[in-house]
Design a protein around this motif. Sequence first.
Motif, PDB file in Angstrom:
ATOM      1  N   GLN A 153     -17.973  17.042   3.859  1.00  0.00           N
ATOM      2  CA  GLN A 153     -19.236  16.496   3.343  1.00  0.00           C
ATOM      3  C   GLN A 153     -19.060  15.055   2.853  1.00  0.00           C
ATOM      4  N   GLU A 154     -18.322  14.257   3.632  1.00  0.00           N
ATOM      5  CA  GLU A 154     -18.100  12.850   3.300  1.00  0.00           C
ATOM      6  C   GLU A 154     -18.525  11.991   4.494  1.00  0.00           C
ATOM      7  N   PRO A 155     -19.844  11.836   4.712  1.00  0.00           N
ATOM      8  CA  PRO A 155     -20.323  11.129   5.901  1.00  0.00           C
ATOM      9  C   PRO A 155     -20.063   9.629   5.907  1.00  0.00           C
ATOM     10  N   ALA A 156     -20.034   8.995   4.742  1.00  0.00           N
ATOM     11  CA  ALA A 156     -19.856   7.543   4.690  1.00  0.00           C
ATOM     12  C   ALA A 156     -18.497   7.109   5.243  1.00  0.00           C
ATOM     13  N   PRO A 157     -17.376   7.674   4.747  1.00  0.00           N
ATOM     14  CA  PRO A 157     -16.082   7.294   5.338  1.00  0.00           C
ATOM     15  C   PRO A 157     -15.965   7.700   6.804  1.00  0.00           C
ATOM     16  N   ALA A 158     -16.633   8.795   7.180  1.00  0.00           N
ATOM     17  CA  ALA A 158     -16.630   9.200   8.584  1.00  0.00           C
ATOM     18  C   ALA A 158     -17.277   8.122   9.448  1.00  0.00           C
ATOM     19  N   ALA A 159     -18.425   7.625   9.006  1.00  0.00           N
ATOM     20  CA  ALA A 159     -19.131   6.592   9.762  1.00  0.00           C
ATOM     21  C   ALA A 159     -18.299   5.319   9.853  1.00  0.00           C
ATOM     22  N   ALA A 160     -17.607   4.975   8.770  1.00  0.00           N
ATOM     23  CA  ALA A 160     -16.775   3.769   8.766  1.00  0.00           C
ATOM     24  C   ALA A 160     -15.676   3.864   9.820  1.00  0.00           C
ATOM     25  N   LYS A 161     -15.082   5.025   9.950  1.00  0.00           N
ATOM     26  CA  LYS A 161     -14.030   5.217  10.950  1.00  0.00           C
ATOM     27  C   LYS A 161     -14.602   5.221  12.365  1.00  0.00           C
ATOM     28  N   LEU A 162     -15.732   5.847  12.531  1.00  0.00           N
ATOM     29  CA  LEU A 162     -16.346   5.932  13.857  1.00  0.00           C
ATOM     30  C   LEU A 162     -16.776   4.561  14.363  1.00  0.00           C
ATOM     31  N   ASN A 163     -17.178   3.696  13.450  1.00  0.00           N
ATOM     32  CA  ASN A 163     -17.572   2.347  13.848  1.00  0.00           C
ATOM     33  C   ASN A 163     -16.376   1.504  14.302  1.00  0.00           C
ATOM     34  N   ARG A 164     -15.165   1.997  14.062  1.00  0.00           N
ATOM     35  CA  ARG A 164     -13.960   1.284  14.495  1.00  0.00           C
ATOM     36  C   ARG A 164     -13.482   1.735  15.877  1.00  0.00           C
ATOM     37  N   VAL A 165     -14.062   2.809  16.394  1.00  0.00           N
ATOM     38  CA  VAL A 165     -13.619   3.342  17.686  1.00  0.00           C
ATOM     39  C   VAL A 165     -14.100   2.432  18.818  1.00  0.00           C
ATOM     40  N   ASP A 166     -13.205   2.148  19.742  1.00  0.00           N
ATOM     41  CA  ASP A 166     -13.554   1.350  20.918  1.00  0.00           C
ATOM     42  C   ASP A 166     -14.314   2.242  21.900  1.00  0.00           C
ATOM     43  N   LEU A 167     -15.597   2.000  22.057  1.00  0.00           N
ATOM     44  CA  LEU A 167     -16.430   2.849  22.909  1.00  0.00           C
ATOM     45  C   LEU A 167     -16.130   2.662  24.397  1.00  0.00           C
ATOM     46  N   LYS A 168     -15.359   1.645  24.723  1.00  0.00           N
ATOM     47  CA  LYS A 168     -15.028   1.390  26.117  1.00  0.00           C
ATOM     48  C   LYS A 168     -13.794   2.176  26.577  1.00  0.00           C
ATOM     49  N   ARG A 174     -16.794   7.751  24.144  1.00  0.00           N
ATOM     50  CA  ARG A 174     -18.077   7.173  23.741  1.00  0.00           C
ATOM     51  C   ARG A 174     -19.063   8.262  23.322  1.00  0.00           C
ATOM     52  N   THR A 175     -19.152   9.329  24.136  1.00  0.00           N
ATOM     53  CA  THR A 175     -20.078  10.431  23.824  1.00  0.00           C
ATOM     54  C   THR A 175     -19.727  11.078  22.499  1.00  0.00           C
ATOM     55  N   ARG A 176     -18.447  11.389  22.315  1.00  0.00           N
ATOM     56  CA  ARG A 176     -18.030  12.073  21.093  1.00  0.00           C
ATOM     57  C   ARG A 176     -18.229  11.181  19.870  1.00  0.00           C
ATOM     58  N   THR A 177     -17.884   9.915  19.997  1.00  0.00           N
ATOM     59  CA  THR A 177     -17.999   8.992  18.867  1.00  0.00           C
ATOM     60  C   THR A 177     -19.447   8.834  18.421  1.00  0.00           C
ATOM     61  N   LEU A 178     -20.334   8.579  19.361  1.00  0.00           N
ATOM     62  CA  LEU A 178     -21.738   8.362  19.011  1.00  0.00           C
ATOM     63  C   LEU A 178     -22.400   9.635  18.480  1.00  0.00           C
ATOM     64  N   THR A 179     -21.988  10.793  19.010  1.00  0.00           N
ATOM     65  CA  THR A 179     -22.547  12.055  18.513  1.00  0.00           C
ATOM     66  C   THR A 179     -22.140  12.294  17.065  1.00  0.00           C
ATOM     67  N   LEU A 180     -20.872  12.058  16.767  1.00  0.00           N
ATOM     68  CA  LEU A 180     -20.398  12.215  15.389  1.00  0.00           C
ATOM     69  C   LEU A 180     -21.036  11.164  14.476  1.00  0.00           C
ATOM     70  N   LEU A 181     -21.182   9.950  14.989  1.00  0.00           N
ATOM     71  CA  LEU A 181     -21.781   8.887  14.178  1.00  0.00           C
ATOM     72  C   LEU A 181     -23.232   9.233  13.834  1.00  0.00           C
ATOM     73  N   ALA A 182     -23.966   9.776  14.790  1.00  0.00           N
ATOM     74  CA  ALA A 182     -25.350  10.178  14.523  1.00  0.00           C
ATOM     75  C   ALA A 182     -25.389  11.262  13.443  1.00  0.00           C
ATOM     76  N   GLN A 183     -24.445  12.198  13.486  1.00  0.00           N
ATOM     77  CA  GLN A 183     -24.383  13.243  12.463  1.00  0.00           C
ATOM     78  C   GLN A 183     -24.104  12.636  11.089  1.00  0.00           C
ATOM     79  N   ALA A 184     -23.182  11.661  11.063  1.00  0.00           N
ATOM     80  CA  ALA A 184     -22.851  11.013   9.787  1.00  0.00           C
ATOM     81  C   ALA A 184     -24.047  10.238   9.255  1.00  0.00           C
ATOM     82  N   GLN A 185     -24.770   9.562  10.134  1.00  0.00           N
ATOM     83  CA  GLN A 185     -25.959   8.814   9.711  1.00  0.00           C
ATOM     84  C   GLN A 185     -27.066   9.755   9.251  1.00  0.00           C
ATOM     85  N   ASP A 186     -27.221  10.866   9.955  1.00  0.00           N
ATOM     86  CA  ASP A 186     -28.237  11.860   9.579  1.00  0.00           C
ATOM     87  C   ASP A 186     -27.956  12.408   8.184  1.00  0.00           C
ATOM     88  N   ALA A 187     -26.686  12.661   7.899  1.00  0.00           N
ATOM     89  CA  ALA A 187     -26.315  13.194   6.580  1.00  0.00           C
ATOM     90  C   ALA A 187     -26.628  12.205   5.464  1.00  0.00           C
TER      91      ALA A 187
END
Length: 263
Positions: A153-168, A174-187
């Motif tokens: 239940q710590e979405p903020a640090p999760a989002a910070a890490k996901l924003n560092r992932v190279d989507l290329k 890319r799919t996994r990163t953006l899906t997790l990021l959306a969950q973190a943003q939703d939370a």
Amino acid sequence: MDALQPYLPLIYTILRGLAVVGLVHALITRQPPYWMLTLGFAAFLGGIFSMVFSLVYVFTVLIPSLRGGTRVAGRAVARGVESLKPLDLRIREAHEQLQESDTLQNRADLAALQARAGRPDDAQATLAPLLSGIYADDPVVLLTSAELDLARQEPAPAAAKLNRVDLKTSAATRTRTLTLLAQAQDAQNLPETDQTYRDAITGATTEEPRARYAAYLIRQGREDEARALLDALAKTEKKASGLYRRQEREWFQMAAGLRKELK
């Protein structure tokens, strides 16, 4: 026939052993149900006809598959045997392996097992040294750590890490990163959640983002949009191959549950 009489118990034991090996192979490689049923009867109940079918399986399915990919089949069997071990034992063995060789793979394996055991704090502690070392920007490390943050239940640090992932790195990353990021943003009730889900769906390698986006739309009261998305998922499931349906079973089942909510 009389000459074979002394050897019949041995022959029976060998045939039953082949049935067990065949059953394990059938389960791992997801063979049709009739093979599993027949081999199950042969392995646990015996019977001449079941034994004959186990021989047929060995020579028509098992041996050809081993010839066609000995290493792949061997790894599959090894994974199957490994999965039968109690989780606590696997964690203990993974910890010992990490002590012998502190590598990225060994740490990731131990963290994954700890997470499965419902120990996200331990799993995050296992990954912590990687987050400040030479693997700090490795997608595997960042994604795994972000998933653990979400479990805690710590979405903020999760989002910070996901924003560092190279989507290329890859489409799957890319799919996994953006899906997790959306969950973190939703939370965190962030307005960019909707667009992130849409980005995750574009070129997705799995049905997870569509299923999770539909759930998000329902929570937002946008039922018509959710219904259209779920109908599209139903059409995909209907047209999909058996392998893809098995691979995406969790998300197709989630979509089916959401459709029931909308009725």
